[in-house]
Design a protein around this motif. Structure first.
Motif, PDB file in Angstrom:
ATOM      1  N   TRP A 101      43.958   6.557 -14.868  1.00 25.03           N
ATOM      2  CA  TRP A 101      43.871   8.132 -15.511  1.00 25.03           C
ATOM      3  C   TRP A 101      42.559   8.216 -14.769  1.00 25.03           C
ATOM      4  CZ3 TRP A 101      40.331   8.993 -19.196  1.00 25.03           C
ATOM      5  CH2 TRP A 101      40.272   7.558 -19.517  1.00 25.03           C
ATOM      6  N   ILE A 102      41.777   7.152 -15.540  1.00 28.42           N
ATOM      7  CA  ILE A 102      40.699   6.943 -15.230  1.00 28.42           C
ATOM      8  C   ILE A 102      40.095   7.758 -13.551  1.00 28.42           C
ATOM      9  CG2 ILE A 102      37.927   6.260 -14.903  1.00 28.42           C
ATOM     10  CD1 ILE A 102      39.010   4.784 -17.402  1.00 28.42           C
ATOM     11  N   ILE A 103      40.245   7.103 -12.941  1.00 25.73           N
ATOM     12  CA  ILE A 103      40.136   7.697 -11.265  1.00 25.73           C
ATOM     13  C   ILE A 103      40.905   9.022 -11.324  1.00 25.73           C
ATOM     14  CG2 ILE A 103      41.311   7.295  -8.509  1.00 25.73           C
ATOM     15  CD1 ILE A 103      41.680   3.916 -10.339  1.00 25.73           C
ATOM     16  N   VAL A 104      41.438   9.099 -11.505  1.00 25.53           N
ATOM     17  CA  VAL A 104      42.337  10.607 -11.536  1.00 25.53           C
ATOM     18  C   VAL A 104      41.649  12.167 -12.048  1.00 25.53           C
ATOM     19  CG1 VAL A 104      44.504  12.466 -12.308  1.00 25.53           C
ATOM     20  CG2 VAL A 104      45.009  10.106 -11.087  1.00 25.53           C
ATOM     21  N   VAL A 105      40.966  11.402 -13.085  1.00 29.47           N
ATOM     22  CA  VAL A 105      40.622  12.716 -13.846  1.00 29.47           C
ATOM     23  C   VAL A 105      38.549  13.114 -13.205  1.00 29.47           C
ATOM     24  CG1 VAL A 105      38.350  12.877 -15.544  1.00 29.47           C
ATOM     25  CG2 VAL A 105      40.717  12.311 -15.952  1.00 29.47           C
ATOM     26  N   ALA A 106      38.394  11.694 -12.270  1.00 30.57           N
ATOM     27  CA  ALA A 106      37.382  11.239 -11.941  1.00 30.57           C
ATOM     28  C   ALA A 106      37.330  12.163 -10.792  1.00 30.57           C
ATOM     29  CB  ALA A 106      36.941   9.895 -11.485  1.00 30.57           C
ATOM     30  N   LEU A 107      38.567  11.946  -9.636  1.00 37.87           N
ATOM     31  CA  LEU A 107      38.334  12.160  -8.885  1.00 37.87           C
ATOM     32  C   LEU A 107      38.391  13.895  -9.199  1.00 37.87           C
ATOM     33  CD1 LEU A 107      39.778  12.254  -5.206  1.00 37.87           C
ATOM     34  CD2 LEU A 107      41.742  12.567  -6.044  1.00 37.87           C
TER      35      LEU A 107
ATOM     36  N   ILE B 226      38.330  12.906   2.759  1.00 40.94           N
ATOM     37  CA  ILE B 226      37.084  11.902   2.245  1.00 40.94           C
ATOM     38  C   ILE B 226      37.388  10.656   1.005  1.00 40.94           C
ATOM     39  CG2 ILE B 226      34.798  12.008   1.570  1.00 40.94           C
ATOM     40  CD1 ILE B 226      34.502  15.081   2.826  1.00 40.94           C
ATOM     41  N   PHE B 227      38.312  11.489   0.017  1.00 36.89           N
ATOM     42  CA  PHE B 227      38.364  10.660  -1.119  1.00 36.89           C
ATOM     43  C   PHE B 227      39.735   9.645  -1.313  1.00 36.89           C
ATOM     44  CE2 PHE B 227      35.367  13.992  -2.441  1.00 36.89           C
ATOM     45  CZ  PHE B 227      34.618  13.118  -3.337  1.00 36.89           C
ATOM     46  N   MET B 228      40.604  10.573  -1.076  1.00 36.59           N
ATOM     47  CA  MET B 228      42.311   9.772  -0.855  1.00 36.59           C
ATOM     48  C   MET B 228      42.026   8.805  -0.786  1.00 36.59           C
ATOM     49  SD  MET B 228      43.970  11.392  -3.197  1.00 36.59           S
ATOM     50  CE  MET B 228      44.852  13.310  -3.750  1.00 36.59           C
TER      51      MET B 228
END
Length: 250
Positions: free
Chosen positions: A18-24, A61-63
């Protein structure tokens, strides 16, 4: 399958995905706030178009990196504990493969729904002209989900086949650069790699007048041929990767 999926979801709780999701979402929200900080009537009239242009570029870029990290974290726990062979004694390898893909797809769907929420929130706060194009956002949800899950599938196969997770992370990073670069090349070039489909399935185009420096967004036609090529590529990658994992020596 439902039991296997629930097991994967429980295991992923401790991987802090979930940290990755929130950061994105945080980075993309900051990008939107910066892009739309000063808007006149002309910009507000094109607000929804601009949103649906910016997010596919940000996704390109991010996905690829995000999907590489999600697939790596879902697979790395078995590699570290050397439990893949043990798991095969309680469930078929094919079911484990599907459960991990479905678990990762749930995170992807959550990310895209949050992105649409950010678009709507930005539009209502800034006062974009006209009603929100919910039909176009529905297409955005479908296309972005299909492209991202295809990348997730590719990354999962690499993460399961190779113990060293740097292999899949490196492929994700290089693929992201390639996909972004391909958006500035002819569409047929973008269709040659799964990372280029964020550009192929974009719902808006952009014209930039060099003399006046004015940007004009417009609705572009949906490339259904590109979409069906992507679906076909997903099926080929899925069947190939599943067979390779089932036959892998644990």
């Amino acid at each position: 399958m439902i039991k296997a999926l629930l097991v994967e979801c429980r295991k992923s709780r401790y991987r802090k995905l979930w940290i990755i999701v929130v950061a994105l979402i945080g980075v993309q929200l900051l990008w939107e706030l910066y892009s739309f900080r000063n808007m006149d009537d002309y910009d507000l009239a094109q607000g929804w178009l601009a949103c649906l242009y910016h997010f596919p570029v940000l996704n390109a870029i991010f996905m690829p990196v995000i999907t590489a990290v999600i697939a790596s974290k879902l697979s790395d726990i078995e590699h570290k504990g050397q439990t893949l062979k043990l798991l095969e004694t309680v469930m078929p390898a094919a079911r484990l493969f599907d459960a991990k893909l479905l678990c990762g797809a749930c995170y992807v769907l959550f990310v895209i729904l949050l992105q649409i929420g950010v678009m709507l929130l930005t539009g209502y706060i800034k006062g974009f002209a006209g009603a929100a194009p919910l039909d176009r956002m529905g297409y955005y949800l479908l296309f972005t989900f299909c492209v991202t899950v295809t990348l997730l599938l590719l990354q999962q196969i690499l993460s399961l086949l190779f113990v060293n997770q740097m292999v899949s992370l490196t492929v994700g990073l290089i693929g992201g650069f390639g996909g972004l670069f391909s958006m500035y090349l002819p569409p047929w070039f973008s269709k040659m790699t799964p990372w280029g489909y964020y550009g192929v399935l974009m719902l808006t185009g952009m014209d930039w007048n060099r003399e006046t420096r004015i940007v004009a967004y417009y609705w572009s036609e949906i490339d259904w041929t590109g979409f069906f090529i992507l679906v076909l590529a997903f099926l080929v990658i899925y069947c190939t990767g599943r067979i390779l994992f089932v036959r892998k020596e644990m």
